[in-house]
Enzyme design. Structure first.
Site, PDB file in Angstrom:
ATOM      1  N   GLU A   1      34.421   4.589 -53.426  1.00  0.00           N
ATOM      2  CA  GLU A   1      33.278   5.316 -52.871  1.00  0.00           C
ATOM      3  C   GLU A   1      32.034   5.078 -53.730  1.00  0.00           C
ATOM      4  O   GLU A   1      32.150   4.901 -54.946  1.00  0.00           O
ATOM      5  CB  GLU A   1      33.592   6.814 -52.799  1.00  0.00           C
TER       6      GLU A   1
ATOM      7  N   HIS B   1      32.826  11.875 -47.475  1.00  0.00           N
ATOM      8  CA  HIS B   1      33.318  12.798 -48.513  1.00  0.00           C
ATOM      9  C   HIS B   1      32.573  14.137 -48.461  1.00  0.00           C
ATOM     10  O   HIS B   1      31.947  14.569 -49.441  1.00  0.00           O
ATOM     11  CB  HIS B   1      33.189  12.177 -49.902  1.00  0.00           C
TER      12      HIS B   1
END
Length: 529
Positions: free
Chosen positions: A261, A279
């Protein structure tokens, strides 16, 4: 006196800032900018971060005053906890701040995946009315497999049960009886894969869970299964999931986390039956507010020298309310022990007796250990590094508990064996509704003494005139006696004088009293600071 300094390296909720500003000087810095961060931490007592600031060993080398690092969130991937522990720095997080938010987001993904909500939304906004294309499935009567029955997994299970779903779970660390209380049936991983219509992941990312749902596992699932991962990226193997979706072995997926990420491109994004979010599991105003206030309160506790239940690198967990009042007492007993012993023992026994022993009292051992070292080690001694200091100095530490205490409701004893075999001990208790501290034993002599900032102890052969001689010598130096007790093992045998005084006794005066009364042990104890 200047206030302790708290450095906020990333955005913190206004409520959290308000909690801090009441007692501390609050500074801010862009924690993601290394050139700004390292000079900024040089003289701070606490550092608060979120996920962008990397708190490495280099940070601790620059931050010589640092006592606590607080992560306003759950994960600690960006904090080197081992380096913090070696530096004696407490690491805390906000483990319960986002559990409701994360659970709700997992359910949102599950519902969106079941009913094709984002796909229908996108099509309609483009002017397309596609009712038949986005026909979904109901939750009622279906089986949902919960991978991980921790705090968040439990909340998800409880909420999905309200949809009249059959809830099963895999978690090797949860007892079947506990799961049954929640209305959940514990199964093996293979059983969960075979039986579930929906699978939702709520496990931490560890070497054991990384890739837990991989290619082999995705060949065992029902073809109509829908998989949700709002926990940690990498637990579900993304390449294996992509292949299973292509082969029609998985009907859909809802993903909030990814192995790397930020993730802005993935083969999974090209599947129309995959719902993705960036997220967002902890991203609600309420969760941010809770995280900010929780870590602010933890920082206040840490900088006050108190035990912090949310500390991740301190042995023990949450402290029972009945145990908390004993922490200052245990630390004082440790300091008195070291003063009496004149050094660090080779073996230290912390003994806890009475009703308090029904709780987890590991923290009392830590407090006593902190007290043992705090006056003899130049570096800061904390709940974090006290066990390391003991280990590095070869001190064997044991904790013994017993609910049997015939004379006092609760007793904490710190007893140590020195290198020459001599044994030194000091015991204390708390009395009354205000938990008043009392020293009740020194080296086997029973007494009841209120611990004060300045104390002194002398052991000698029992005979007339000793009390007067001690009083005269102190009076000549304008040291006022606040309290005195004498204990002895027999008439004319060994005796101990315990004194509390209003001001510190000079070392030379302690030596003079020791010589005057022929004491075999004369020690002063100063607990101020």
């Amino acid at each position: 006196m200047s206030k302790p300094v708290v450095l906020v390296a990333e955005e913190l909720s206004p409520a959290g800032i308000a909690v801090l500003e009441a007692d501390f000087e609050v500074r801010s810095v862009d924690g993601s900018d290394r050139e700004q961060l390292l000079p900024a931490v040089a003289d701070v007592d606490a550092l608060i971060v979120r996920s962008a600031t990397k708190v490495t060993a280099e940070v601790f080398q620059h931050a010589r005053k640092l006592r606590v690092v607080a992560r306003a969130g759950v994960g600690l991937d960006n904090v080197d906890v081992e380096a913090a522990t070696k530096a004696g720095v407490m690491v805390v997080n906000a483990p319960t701040s986002n559990i409701v938010t994360a659970a709700e987001h997992a359910i949102a993904l599950l519902l969106a995946t079941a009913r094709n909500v984002p796909q229908g939304h996108a099509a309609l906004k483009q002017g397309e009315w596609k009712r038949s294309k986005y026909t979904g499935v109901e939750l009622q009567g279906k089986t949902v497999g919960v991978l991980g029955l921790g705090r968040i997994g439990v909340l998800v299970a409880q909420r999905l049960a309200a949809f009249d779903m059959n809830v099963i779970a895999f978690d090797p660390y949860v007892q079947a009886a506990r799961a049954a209380q929640l209305g959940v049936r514990l199964v093996t991983l293979d059983e969960l894969l075979r039986e579930s219509d929906f699978i939702t992941v709520h496990l931490p990312k560890t070497p054991e869970t990384l890739g837990l749902v991989g290619d082999a596992e995705l060949h065992k699932v029902k073809p109509n299964v829908r998989i949700v991962n709002a926990a940690r990226g990498g637990i579900v193997d993304e390449q294996a999931l992509d292949l299973a979706l292509k082969d029609g072995r998985v009907a859909g997926a809802g993903l909030d986390v990814f192995s790397s990420e930020p993730c802005t491109d993935s083969p999974l994004f090209h599947h129309d039956n995959v719902v993705v979010t960036p997220h967002l599991g902890a991203s609600t105003h309420e969760a941010q507010e809770k995280a900010g206030t929780q870590v602010a309160r933890s920082v206040k506790l840490a900088l006050s020298g108190e035990f912090v239940p949310d500390a991740v690198n301190v042995q023990g967990g949450a402290v029972a309310e009945d145990v908390k009042p004993g922490l200052p007492l245990a630390e004082k007993l440790g300091r008195i022990f070291t003063a009496l012993a004149g050094g660090v023992p080779v073996r230290l026994d912390v003994v806890v007796r009475g009703e308090i022993a029904e709780h987890d009292v590991k923290v009392l051992e830590l407090a006593a250990l902190k007290g043992v070292f705090v006056d003899v080690i130049e570096e800061a001694v904390t709940f974090v590094n006290a066990p390391l200091l003991a280990r590095d100095r070869g001190v064997e530490v044991t904790l013994t508990t017993s609910e049997d205490s015939p004379d006092w409701r609760n007793v904490v004893q710190v007893r140590g064996t020195m290198a020459d075999g001599a044994v030194v001990s000091v015991s204390g208790t708390l009395t009354g509704p205000k938990h008043a501290e009392r020293i009740i034993e020194i080296n086997g002599y029973n007494m009841e003494l209120v611990p004060t900032e300045h104390m002194a102890f002398f052991s000698y052969v029992d005979r007339p005139g000793i009390v007067g001689a001690v009083g005269k010598l102190l009076g000549d130096e304008q040291v006022n006696i606040a309290g005195m007790q004498v204990g002895r093992d027999a008439k004319g045998g060994k005796a101990l004088i315990a004194l509390t005084v209003d001001s510190a006794i000079a070392p030379q005066l302690v030596d003079a009293i020791t010589r005057e009364v022929g004491a075999d042990m004369g020690r002063r104890v100063d607990l101020e600071g």
